[in-house]
Design a protein around this motif. Sequence first.
Motif, short mmCIF file in Angstrom:
data_model
loop_
_atom_site.label_atom_id
_atom_site.label_comp_id
_atom_site.label_asym_id
_atom_site.label_seq_id
_atom_site.Cartn_x
_atom_site.Cartn_y
_atom_site.Cartn_z
N VAL A 1 0.84 -1.21 0.00
CA VAL A 1 0.00 0.00 0.00
C VAL A 1 0.87 1.25 0.00
CG1 VAL A 1 -1.62 1.35 1.38
CG2 VAL A 1 -2.00 -1.10 1.05
N MET A 2 1.90 1.27 0.84
CA MET A 2 2.79 2.42 0.89
C MET A 2 3.47 2.65 -0.46
SD MET A 2 6.25 3.17 0.94
CE MET A 2 6.91 1.57 1.37
N ALA A 3 3.98 1.59 -1.07
CA ALA A 3 4.69 1.74 -2.34
C ALA A 3 3.75 2.18 -3.46
CB ALA A 3 5.37 0.42 -2.71
N VAL A 4 2.59 1.57 -3.54
CA VAL A 4 1.64 1.89 -4.60
C VAL A 4 1.17 3.34 -4.48
CG1 VAL A 4 -0.71 1.44 -5.40
CG2 VAL A 4 0.87 -0.47 -5.05
N THR A 5 0.82 3.76 -3.27
CA THR A 5 0.35 5.12 -3.07
C THR A 5 1.44 6.14 -3.32
OG1 THR A 5 -1.10 4.21 -1.34
CG2 THR A 5 -0.94 6.59 -1.49
N SER A 6 2.66 5.84 -2.89
CA SER A 6 3.77 6.77 -3.08
C SER A 6 4.13 6.91 -4.55
CB SER A 6 4.99 6.29 -2.30
OG SER A 6 4.71 6.25 -0.92
N VAL A 7 4.01 5.84 -5.32
CA VAL A 7 4.29 5.91 -6.76
C VAL A 7 3.36 6.91 -7.44
CG1 VAL A 7 4.06 4.60 -8.91
CG2 VAL A 7 5.40 3.68 -7.02
N VAL A 8 2.11 6.97 -7.00
CA VAL A 8 1.17 7.95 -7.57
C VAL A 8 1.69 9.37 -7.34
CG1 VAL A 8 -1.16 8.90 -7.41
CG2 VAL A 8 -0.82 6.43 -7.35
N ALA A 9 2.12 9.65 -6.09
CA ALA A 9 2.64 10.98 -5.79
C ALA A 9 3.99 11.23 -6.48
CB ALA A 9 2.79 11.14 -4.28
N ASP A 10 4.80 10.18 -6.65
CA ASP A 10 6.11 10.31 -7.30
C ASP A 10 5.99 10.68 -8.78
OD1 ASP A 10 7.47 9.62 -5.00
OD2 ASP A 10 7.77 7.52 -5.58
N GLN A 11 5.05 10.06 -9.47
CA GLN A 11 5.09 10.06 -10.93
C GLN A 11 4.00 10.88 -11.60
OE1 GLN A 11 6.17 6.58 -13.00
NE2 GLN A 11 7.28 5.65 -11.30
N LEU A 12 3.04 11.37 -10.84
CA LEU A 12 1.95 12.14 -11.45
C LEU A 12 1.85 13.53 -10.82
CD1 LEU A 12 -0.84 9.41 -11.62
CD2 LEU A 12 0.38 10.38 -13.56
N VAL B 1 -6.54 3.11 -7.43
CA VAL B 1 -6.11 2.60 -6.12
C VAL B 1 -7.33 2.33 -5.24
CG1 VAL B 1 -4.82 3.15 -4.02
CG2 VAL B 1 -3.86 3.73 -6.26
N SER B 2 -8.33 3.21 -5.30
CA SER B 2 -9.52 3.00 -4.48
C SER B 2 -10.31 1.79 -4.95
CB SER B 2 -10.40 4.25 -4.50
OG SER B 2 -11.03 4.42 -5.75
N LEU B 3 -10.47 1.64 -6.27
CA LEU B 3 -11.20 0.49 -6.80
C LEU B 3 -10.48 -0.82 -6.53
CD1 LEU B 3 -12.40 1.85 -10.27
CD2 LEU B 3 -13.85 1.18 -8.35
N SER B 4 -9.16 -0.76 -6.39
CA SER B 4 -8.40 -1.99 -6.18
C SER B 4 -8.84 -2.72 -4.92
CB SER B 4 -6.90 -1.68 -6.11
OG SER B 4 -6.58 -0.98 -4.91
N THR B 5 -9.28 -1.98 -3.91
CA THR B 5 -9.72 -2.63 -2.67
C THR B 5 -10.91 -3.54 -2.94
OG1 THR B 5 -8.95 -0.75 -1.36
CG2 THR B 5 -10.52 -2.25 -0.32
N GLY B 6 -11.92 -3.01 -3.61
CA GLY B 6 -13.09 -3.81 -3.92
C GLY B 6 -12.80 -4.91 -4.92
N LEU B 7 -12.01 -4.59 -5.94
CA LEU B 7 -11.69 -5.60 -6.95
C LEU B 7 -10.84 -6.71 -6.35
CD1 LEU B 7 -10.97 -3.29 -10.02
CD2 LEU B 7 -12.95 -4.79 -9.67
N GLY B 8 -9.91 -6.32 -5.46
CA GLY B 8 -9.12 -7.34 -4.78
C GLY B 8 -9.99 -8.24 -3.93
#
Length: 438
Positions: free
Chosen positions: A149-160, A172-179
Amino acid sequence: MAAEPIPAPPVTAPQAAVPEGAAQLTADRPALQRGFLPLLAVGAIGGAVALMTPALLTASLKANAIDPADGTTVLSVVTGAQGLFTLLAFPVLGRLSDRTRSALGRRRPYLLLGAAAILAGAVLMVLADSTALLTLAGLVTTLGTGAVVMAVTSVVADQLPPDRRGPASAIVSLSTGLGALVGLGIGQLVHTSLTAQILLPAAVGAVGVLAMALTLREAPSTGAEREPLDLRAAFGTFWVNPLRHPDFGLAWTSRLLVFCGVGALNAYQVFYLLMGLHVDGAAIAASVLATVLVVNAVSLVLAPLAGKLSDRIGRRKPFVGVSAAVLALGLVLVTRVDSFGEYLLATAVVAVGQGIYFAVDLALVTQVLPDPDNPAKDIGIMNLANNLPTFIVSAAAPALLALGASAENPKNFDALFLCGAAAALVGALLILPIRKVR
């Protein structure tokens, strides 16, 4: 769900002083890779499979297998320990990630760590024959999913840039339900074997995380300078001063309260269906899967639209505040149902609020970070607001469930869900004073 340019200027948090090493990392950042959003989805969904399958199904089933007479207490101990563990793990993982200097970059090593811990936690859960061992399994799994979760969320802030984070936030939000959908779908296919219900979703989740780790384009961080970590900075790993950064404090508290509402339903849904609505135990996996299908159907429609529209009009607060209030309404409706069909309708209302909230709230959070160039530590603190509710709800649940309990109604689920609704409503109101994001 590619982001489009928006006519309104981006609204960003004030720039904190940028450490030299962070500035170098930003300067060396590669151009956004082709297919970044699908890649983000693969990793985020993989982590969510590993996180949500135990949260919604297998941890409850294993707790019930360990102590059929009082499985709710076993579950409360396990989830409470996980909630406490996040107090340490999430900020530390974020701080370490920001300071990591490797040829693999700052985030990829933690995706690899996450995949390994997810698999180890699943094996421990299979072997668990006591509350203590099940708790250990939960802690190892939490370490793995927390790193992801930390890595995925940080990548959003890093690259966009801030004005293009809506679609990524929605993913990222949909991933919770889809997972959850993937994990519960696998669980339904192998419902006759609890071992398979535990191991197969973990394996699928780990593969998704590894796929992201191996294909993510991230600049090496070996050449960047790293600020010395003094004692004050070390303690700062666990703290953001809400007086100096009031918008961050309001966003954190709002998220904490909203997640208390979500956690009340997610953590005790299995027991509510069994004891409150008297769903047949043999059909419990299928029933939980049906609720996840409803939540995902609603979220898949609303979350991408909300994320994209929020980017286009340059506003976050109306989406986040109103959706949290709708989520609270859905929890109230859950207390009024008399059948599983009515329960599905109530969860659809919860899904409307949850889908829009999660789609836009992450974008709002990334715009109030105290140090945007080193986001992982502060995102780690923000993620405490996602996970502390696990501890808060598990600590409060036994007392709330015991209120007015009787032989006919041994658990007062209404009290639990109404308290969750009240928390979510207060969380909605706390969005209003945020000033630096519209």
